[in-house]
Motif scaffolding. Sequence first.
Motif, PDB file in Angstrom:
ATOM      1  N   THR A  36     -82.962 -63.085 -56.168  1.00 45.10           N
ATOM      2  CA  THR A  36     -82.462 -61.778 -56.521  1.00 45.10           C
ATOM      3  C   THR A  36     -81.698 -61.177 -55.404  1.00 45.10           C
ATOM      4  O   THR A  36     -80.429 -60.835 -55.295  1.00 45.10           O
ATOM      5  CB  THR A  36     -83.409 -60.821 -56.859  1.00 45.10           C
ATOM      6  OG1 THR A  36     -84.018 -61.708 -58.252  1.00 45.10           O
ATOM      7  CG2 THR A  36     -82.672 -59.645 -57.412  1.00 45.10           C
ATOM      8  N   THR A  91     -88.624 -65.695 -56.870  1.00 45.70           N
ATOM      9  CA  THR A  91     -87.787 -64.680 -57.730  1.00 45.70           C
ATOM     10  C   THR A  91     -87.144 -63.661 -56.727  1.00 45.70           C
ATOM     11  O   THR A  91     -85.831 -63.169 -57.127  1.00 45.70           O
ATOM     12  CB  THR A  91     -88.603 -63.972 -58.784  1.00 45.70           C
ATOM     13  OG1 THR A  91     -89.194 -65.005 -59.683  1.00 45.70           O
ATOM     14  CG2 THR A  91     -87.606 -63.230 -59.763  1.00 45.70           C
ATOM     15  N   ILE A 106     -84.846 -62.388 -63.552  1.00 45.25           N
ATOM     16  CA  ILE A 106     -83.579 -62.070 -62.662  1.00 45.25           C
ATOM     17  C   ILE A 106     -82.474 -61.224 -63.406  1.00 45.25           C
ATOM     18  O   ILE A 106     -81.952 -60.438 -62.758  1.00 45.25           O
ATOM     19  CB  ILE A 106     -83.223 -63.457 -62.372  1.00 45.25           C
ATOM     20  CG1 ILE A 106     -84.184 -64.068 -61.392  1.00 45.25           C
ATOM     21  CG2 ILE A 106     -82.065 -63.283 -61.527  1.00 45.25           C
ATOM     22  CD1 ILE A 106     -83.811 -65.698 -61.051  1.00 45.25           C
ATOM     23  N   THR A 123     -81.084 -58.026 -61.617  1.00 47.43           N
ATOM     24  CA  THR A 123     -79.853 -57.780 -61.499  1.00 47.43           C
ATOM     25  C   THR A 123     -79.195 -56.581 -62.014  1.00 47.43           C
ATOM     26  O   THR A 123     -77.877 -56.111 -61.853  1.00 47.43           O
ATOM     27  CB  THR A 123     -78.773 -58.985 -61.617  1.00 47.43           C
ATOM     28  OG1 THR A 123     -79.173 -59.620 -62.950  1.00 47.43           O
ATOM     29  CG2 THR A 123     -79.339 -60.025 -60.643  1.00 47.43           C
TER      30      THR A 123
END
Length: 926
Positions: free
Chosen positions: A66, A62, A31, A35
């Motif tokens: 996100t 996931t 993650i 990001t």
Amino acid sequence: MDTEVNPEHPVSGASVPKRPAPRLPGREPEIGRLTSLFPVALDGTAASAVLVGEFGMGKSATLHTTAALAADAGFTVAIATGSRLESHLPGGVARQLADALDEPGTPRPPVKDLCGPAGESEALDLFFRIVREATERGPLFLGIDNVHLADAWSMRCLAYIRHRVLDLPVLIILTSLIGHPPHREVALLEMAGCTPATITLNGLGDAGAAEILGLAQGELATACREATGGNPYLLQALRPRLLPGADPQELGSSLIGQVLHTRMEEFPHAPAILQAAAILGEDAGFDLLAQLAGVDESDALQAIDTMVRLHVLNNSNSPTLTYPFVRNSVLKDMPKTTRAVNHARAAKLLSEAGAPAERVAAHLLDATSIRIPWGVDVLRLSARNAVFSGRSELGARYLRRALEERLTSGRRVAVLLQLAHAEFQVDPPAAAQRVREAVDTIGNRDTAAFIASAMLLSLCGGQDARLAISAAGQIAARLDAGGPDAVWPLLCMTYLAEAGSRLGPPPEFRDFEEQWAPLTDPAAQRSRSALLALDAVRSGESAQDAVGHFADALTGDDGELFEQHYFFTLATSVLADEPAHVDRLCRVLDVEREPWDVHIPHGALPTLARGIALQASGDLQRASVHFESLLRRFDERGGTTTCPVGVLCAAKLVECWVDLGRFEAATSLLDRMDFVASQGLFTHTYLLYARGRLRVATGYTRFGFEDLLSCGRRLAHHGMRFPGFVPWRAHAARAALALGQADDAARLAEEDMNASARWGAARPLGTALTTLGLVREDDEAERALTKAITTLRSSPARLQLATALTELGTLQARHGQSEKAIETLRPAVELSEHCGARPLARRAAEELRSARRALTPAKDNEHGLTRQENRIAVMAAQGLTNREIATALHLTRRTVELHLSGAYRKLGIPGRAELGGALAKSQRGG
């Protein structure tokens, strides 16, 4: 153009979430990488990433986590999901994205036109306008989950816009099943761009797995992670099945099996390969997979290739299922009958391929309710190996499975007795019941007797032997009605097992005598001769009788008695000096079948017998080669320190190395051995003797002396009077002399002489005479050593002969008989060197050099007196008596007289009165 940002770069400024970020256990690094792309898109440049992983690795979770973080960072979020059931519907995924991005009240053609009926160019441009207009309102997060299942038109739409949004604030995240074959005409990279950030989801670590399972980190969490590969979906499926005491490696879910089977349906032949891989487990290989699945090799190869790319199978030469939990799940989804039949087929295929018996037996265990008569022998062999490797419960499982087959009376007796042995390790009362059941099952007498004898032969000794002896006794009682010929061989084997397993003296031999007269069967008569030989050995009364009885026992080809540990140990020690009988013994022992005792390698017994004979003849180098090669094979089977034959081989090698002067190697081998006194077998007694010899040879004389005395006590405790088994008294007497215990040395030498004279064989008699020569004085010592040499010349015992020659030569040199000493020591050196006995050869060579120096005339006289003659003459001229000279020089009076006579002759004088003047004249002349 795409830009991939450092995964460690944090989201900063306005893009940092203002609320607690959603958390996904164990996926923080992935993650974080996703990001880290936020700032790129927020700055007005498109970015993309592809998230790949195997089924259940958490790609969707996931992606959605996100997306939530993206929404907090100011992105407009639109997510579409590919579906297997909708992959044939044009525009399904594109329509999901358009619906999410469409601004209410904005005039445009209907979203349904995205499927292309109004014209391909117009439809693609429409989708692009929807995306571009969305970016005018702010940064855009487009997520496409399971893009590998998207319809072809939607994929074309994504590929169309990807190169047209490079300067727009767009972040595109795609998730895909790893290794999934390319879908129709658009590749994954065409949808994601030229340089997407590719992130692979691997299995969770121990911490993440423990969190999902609700466990503390530890062995259980690690075992669960290993069983599932850390796959979150599999961990969730495992969690409710994790009951107290459950082994994660054995758990599975039929639901997971169904899901996996369904997902494989889209790939030709994959379901059949999946099922075959689950059945075969660690035995999976390309040929076996194809055969068990019933699939042509080319089709099988294609299916295996696809499943390896999907991470369903391991990428190895043995394409097994990736995780134990997956295999167990596929098996649980399989109907019981189907599973049993497949295991039976797998067992047959493995057997025909020459797989180890244990691997075949593992499938036979699971082929319940299927009749497999040929598998009984495989199960019995596997049980035998399991029991002797300490896995008695597994061995019992194999045998209980064998009992499910339709067996003849004889085979059922064999399996029941073998099962009794396996169960005896864990449940002695149950084992006793199995023996009674076996006895009640007896139908064929000969078969029952053979089976009971085999059971006795298969045991190393100790507590296991008690069960075998009990079973054999009960079977013998049932067979007794068939007459002595029927029961006698079994009684003999029982007697040997009883004698070899006792800590004290063996059972009375005369208890069997009354059964001798009626024997007519040649095999029974040979076994009687074998026990007569053994009785002669134990009594130590007659070597001739013992050898004769052994020869009678060797007239047939049935060598089972000679395979018995106790009997083999004593027989080889008696026959070692009989080359013809050794050859016959090796032929009898050299059978094609595997030895009864699983610890004994094939061909070990004749190799060991030959090595013992070579050692007895003094061929130490060749003997050590036999012992060393055999010891390596015992090491491979774990029998060096547990099997009596392995222990005997090690002890013989230690003794051989001591004579060769390889003390470090002997010490290293002894350090591995077990000297627990309670073992009580002759092989361990021999090991104690070997250690005593090594300790004496390396200067630990006191400890070696105690070992040798302990060896003697144990032999006496066993009732063994045969002096040729181990010549412990000879070496103990030498140690006693070195310790200054002359009386003990003399007593041991006399005892050895009496025992050897009673036995009558050349080797022990010559050895005893040599020892007697060491403890006697003057002429008695020389006569004993001379007789020892004469005796040993009639035997193959060259090392003992070299020892006797060395001792006689040393004695002759000490008595001033240097000429005789040289003639005696020269062959001693040659013979000891030929044997390879380096310590003895060095000693004999040193004595020979000293004798030669003693013959060199003294430089300070003209009459040619030797140094010893000159020394004795000077002492006599000074007034010392012959006794005083002998005491001072550690010589006998007879030796002093001989030297003086030689001096008188060389000086030309009649006697002692003229000695002083003659010596003075000799020195002046010099």
